[in-house]
Scaffold this motif. Structure first.
Motif, PDB file in Angstrom:
ATOM      1  N   ALA A  67       0.833  -1.203   0.000  1.00 37.18           N
ATOM      2  CA  ALA A  67       0.000   0.000   0.000  1.00 37.18           C
ATOM      3  C   ALA A  67       0.871   1.258   0.000  1.00 37.18           C
ATOM      4  O   ALA A  67       0.582   2.217  -0.720  1.00 37.18           O
ATOM      5  N   PHE A  68       1.922   1.258   0.819  1.00 38.33           N
ATOM      6  CA  PHE A  68       2.835   2.400   0.905  1.00 38.33           C
ATOM      7  C   PHE A  68       3.493   2.643  -0.450  1.00 38.33           C
ATOM      8  O   PHE A  68       3.487   3.755  -0.969  1.00 38.33           O
ATOM      9  N   LEU A  69       4.003   1.577  -1.043  1.00 36.04           N
ATOM     10  CA  LEU A  69       4.625   1.688  -2.359  1.00 36.04           C
ATOM     11  C   LEU A  69       3.604   2.072  -3.429  1.00 36.04           C
ATOM     12  O   LEU A  69       3.885   2.891  -4.304  1.00 36.04           O
ATOM     13  N   GLY A  70       2.420   1.492  -3.344  1.00 41.01           N
ATOM     14  CA  GLY A  70       1.374   1.775  -4.318  1.00 41.01           C
ATOM     15  C   GLY A  70       0.931   3.217  -4.290  1.00 41.01           C
ATOM     16  O   GLY A  70       0.666   3.827  -5.335  1.00 41.01           O
ATOM     17  N   LEU A  71       0.845   3.769  -3.098  1.00 42.25           N
ATOM     18  CA  LEU A  71       0.456   5.170  -2.961  1.00 42.25           C
ATOM     19  C   LEU A  71       1.445   6.072  -3.688  1.00 42.25           C
ATOM     20  O   LEU A  71       1.061   6.970  -4.436  1.00 42.25           O
ATOM     21  N   TRP A  72       2.737   5.822  -3.481  1.00 45.92           N
ATOM     22  CA  TRP A  72       3.749   6.662  -4.122  1.00 45.92           C
ATOM     23  C   TRP A  72       3.815   6.392  -5.623  1.00 45.92           C
ATOM     24  O   TRP A  72       4.076   7.307  -6.406  1.00 45.92           O
ATOM     25  N   ARG A  73       3.555   5.167  -6.035  1.00 43.97           N
ATOM     26  CA  ARG A  73       3.496   4.870  -7.474  1.00 43.97           C
ATOM     27  C   ARG A  73       2.376   5.698  -8.111  1.00 43.97           C
ATOM     28  O   ARG A  73       2.583   6.345  -9.145  1.00 43.97           O
ATOM     29  N   ARG A 154      12.170   9.379 -14.606  1.00 44.92           N
ATOM     30  CA  ARG A 154      10.869   9.360 -15.272  1.00 44.92           C
ATOM     31  C   ARG A 154      10.459   7.923 -15.579  1.00 44.92           C
ATOM     32  O   ARG A 154      10.026   7.586 -16.667  1.00 44.92           O
ATOM     33  N   SER A 155      10.609   7.105 -14.532  1.00 42.30           N
ATOM     34  CA  SER A 155      10.331   5.675 -14.650  1.00 42.30           C
ATOM     35  C   SER A 155       9.988   5.123 -13.279  1.00 42.30           C
ATOM     36  O   SER A 155      10.480   5.616 -12.265  1.00 42.30           O
ATOM     37  N   THR A 156       9.168   4.065 -13.267  1.00 41.09           N
ATOM     38  CA  THR A 156       8.881   3.388 -12.004  1.00 41.09           C
ATOM     39  C   THR A 156       9.862   2.244 -11.736  1.00 41.09           C
ATOM     40  O   THR A 156       9.733   1.558 -10.730  1.00 41.09           O
ATOM     41  N   GLU A 157      10.831   2.081 -12.596  1.00 45.20           N
ATOM     42  CA  GLU A 157      11.799   0.997 -12.411  1.00 45.20           C
ATOM     43  C   GLU A 157      12.475   1.040 -11.033  1.00 45.20           C
ATOM     44  O   GLU A 157      12.568  -0.007 -10.371  1.00 45.20           O
ATOM     45  N   PRO A 158      12.931   2.200 -10.548  1.00 44.06           N
ATOM     46  CA  PRO A 158      13.526   2.207  -9.200  1.00 44.06           C
ATOM     47  C   PRO A 158      12.540   1.740  -8.124  1.00 44.06           C
ATOM     48  O   PRO A 158      12.923   1.042  -7.182  1.00 44.06           O
ATOM     49  N   ALA A 163      10.860  -2.197  -4.281  1.00 44.12           N
ATOM     50  CA  ALA A 163       9.735  -2.990  -3.759  1.00 44.12           C
ATOM     51  C   ALA A 163      10.149  -4.439  -3.550  1.00 44.12           C
ATOM     52  O   ALA A 163       9.856  -5.027  -2.500  1.00 44.12           O
ATOM     53  N   GLY A 164      10.814  -5.011  -4.523  1.00 47.46           N
ATOM     54  CA  GLY A 164      11.234  -6.406  -4.401  1.00 47.46           C
ATOM     55  C   GLY A 164      12.153  -6.634  -3.219  1.00 47.46           C
ATOM     56  O   GLY A 164      11.985  -7.596  -2.456  1.00 47.46           O
ATOM     57  N   LEU A 166      12.526  -4.667  -0.497  1.00 46.83           N
ATOM     58  CA  LEU A 166      11.844  -4.401   0.772  1.00 46.83           C
ATOM     59  C   LEU A 166      10.879  -5.521   1.132  1.00 46.83           C
ATOM     60  O   LEU A 166      10.767  -5.895   2.300  1.00 46.83           O
ATOM     61  N   GLN A 167      10.201  -6.060   0.147  1.00 44.31           N
ATOM     62  CA  GLN A 167       9.283  -7.169   0.414  1.00 44.31           C
ATOM     63  C   GLN A 167      10.046  -8.380   0.947  1.00 44.31           C
ATOM     64  O   GLN A 167       9.579  -9.060   1.872  1.00 44.31           O
ATOM     65  N   ALA A 168      11.238  -8.635   0.415  1.00 43.78           N
ATOM     66  CA  ALA A 168      12.056  -9.750   0.910  1.00 43.78           C
ATOM     67  C   ALA A 168      12.490  -9.502   2.359  1.00 43.78           C
ATOM     68  O   ALA A 168      12.456 -10.420   3.197  1.00 43.78           O
ATOM     69  N   LEU A 169      12.854  -8.269   2.683  1.00 42.62           N
ATOM     70  CA  LEU A 169      13.263  -7.944   4.055  1.00 42.62           C
ATOM     71  C   LEU A 169      12.090  -8.090   5.030  1.00 42.62           C
ATOM     72  O   LEU A 169      12.255  -8.626   6.138  1.00 42.62           O
ATOM     73  N   VAL A 170      10.914  -7.628   4.623  1.00 40.66           N
ATOM     74  CA  VAL A 170       9.732  -7.734   5.483  1.00 40.66           C
ATOM     75  C   VAL A 170       9.361  -9.207   5.685  1.00 40.66           C
ATOM     76  O   VAL A 170       9.062  -9.630   6.811  1.00 40.66           O
ATOM     77  N   ALA A 171       9.421  -9.992   4.624  1.00 40.12           N
ATOM     78  CA  ALA A 171       9.095 -11.416   4.733  1.00 40.12           C
ATOM     79  C   ALA A 171      10.070 -12.102   5.675  1.00 40.12           C
ATOM     80  O   ALA A 171       9.659 -12.924   6.524  1.00 40.12           O
TER      81      ALA A 171
END
Length: 176
Positions: A67-73, A154-158, A163-164, A166-171
């Motif tokens: 959600a946090f990442l999605g909001l900023w996306r 000017r890309s969402t690549e970063p 995201a990948g 951070l998701q691994a760290l949270v998991a």
């Protein structure tokens, strides 16, 4: 306007014009001028993000992170990469008179709130208390920095790469 231009390049006059509000009304509602307006903008953004962080983490910290990442996306893509986080924009401005302005204090409080909400979710879902706090800070820092990188590239690549990781760290932190 702060999220697009930064605090120094945003004036009360331009803000009133952008909002299609009379300049006198702007000063009526923000008698503290630019600093009060910036402080309120920071608090408004902080609460908007905090609402998402309160709603989503009930499903777990992975959902909260998404959600946090999605909001900023949504924010950077929706502005065609012209806007970043107004909290960060205020936080990186150099105080002009050597004193800590209220907007900078508000930015620090917002970052602390976001960290606390993420840490609470991590703890509630199995992370050790110390580890939860230690992870929440780099999550907020990484996302804030990534938003700036998305604007520059000017890309969402970063954002996708961050995201990948951070998701691994949270998991890993919440694995039981």
């Amino acid at each position: 306007m702060i999220s697009r231009r930064g605090l120094s390049a945003t004036s009360i006059r331009e803000t009133a014009k952008h909002a299609e509000a009379p300049l006198g009304s702007t000063y009526h509602y923000f008698p503290g001028g630019k600093q009060q307006l910036a402080t309120e903008a920071v608090r408004f953004t902080g609460e908007r993000v905090a609402r998402r962080l309160r709603e989503e983490p009930a499903a777990g910290p992975a959902a909260g992170l998404r959600a946090f990442l999605g909001l900023w996306r949504e924010f950077v893509v929706g502005s065609d990469f012209h806007a970043g986080c107004p909290v960060l924009a205020v936080a990186v401005e150099e105080p002009q008179d050597g004193e800590v302005p209220p907007a900078l204090t508000a930015a620090a409080e917002v970052f602390e709130q976001w960290e606390a909400l993420l840490a609470d979710s991590l703890r509630a879902h199995g992370a050790e208390p110390g580890q939860a706090a230690q992870l929440a800070t780099p999550v907020v820092a990484a996302v804030e920095g990534t938003v700036a990188m998305c604007r520059a590239k000017r890309s969402t690549e970063p954002l996708d790469r961050t995201a990948g990781q951070l998701q691994a760290l949270v998991a890993a932190a919440t694995a039981k």
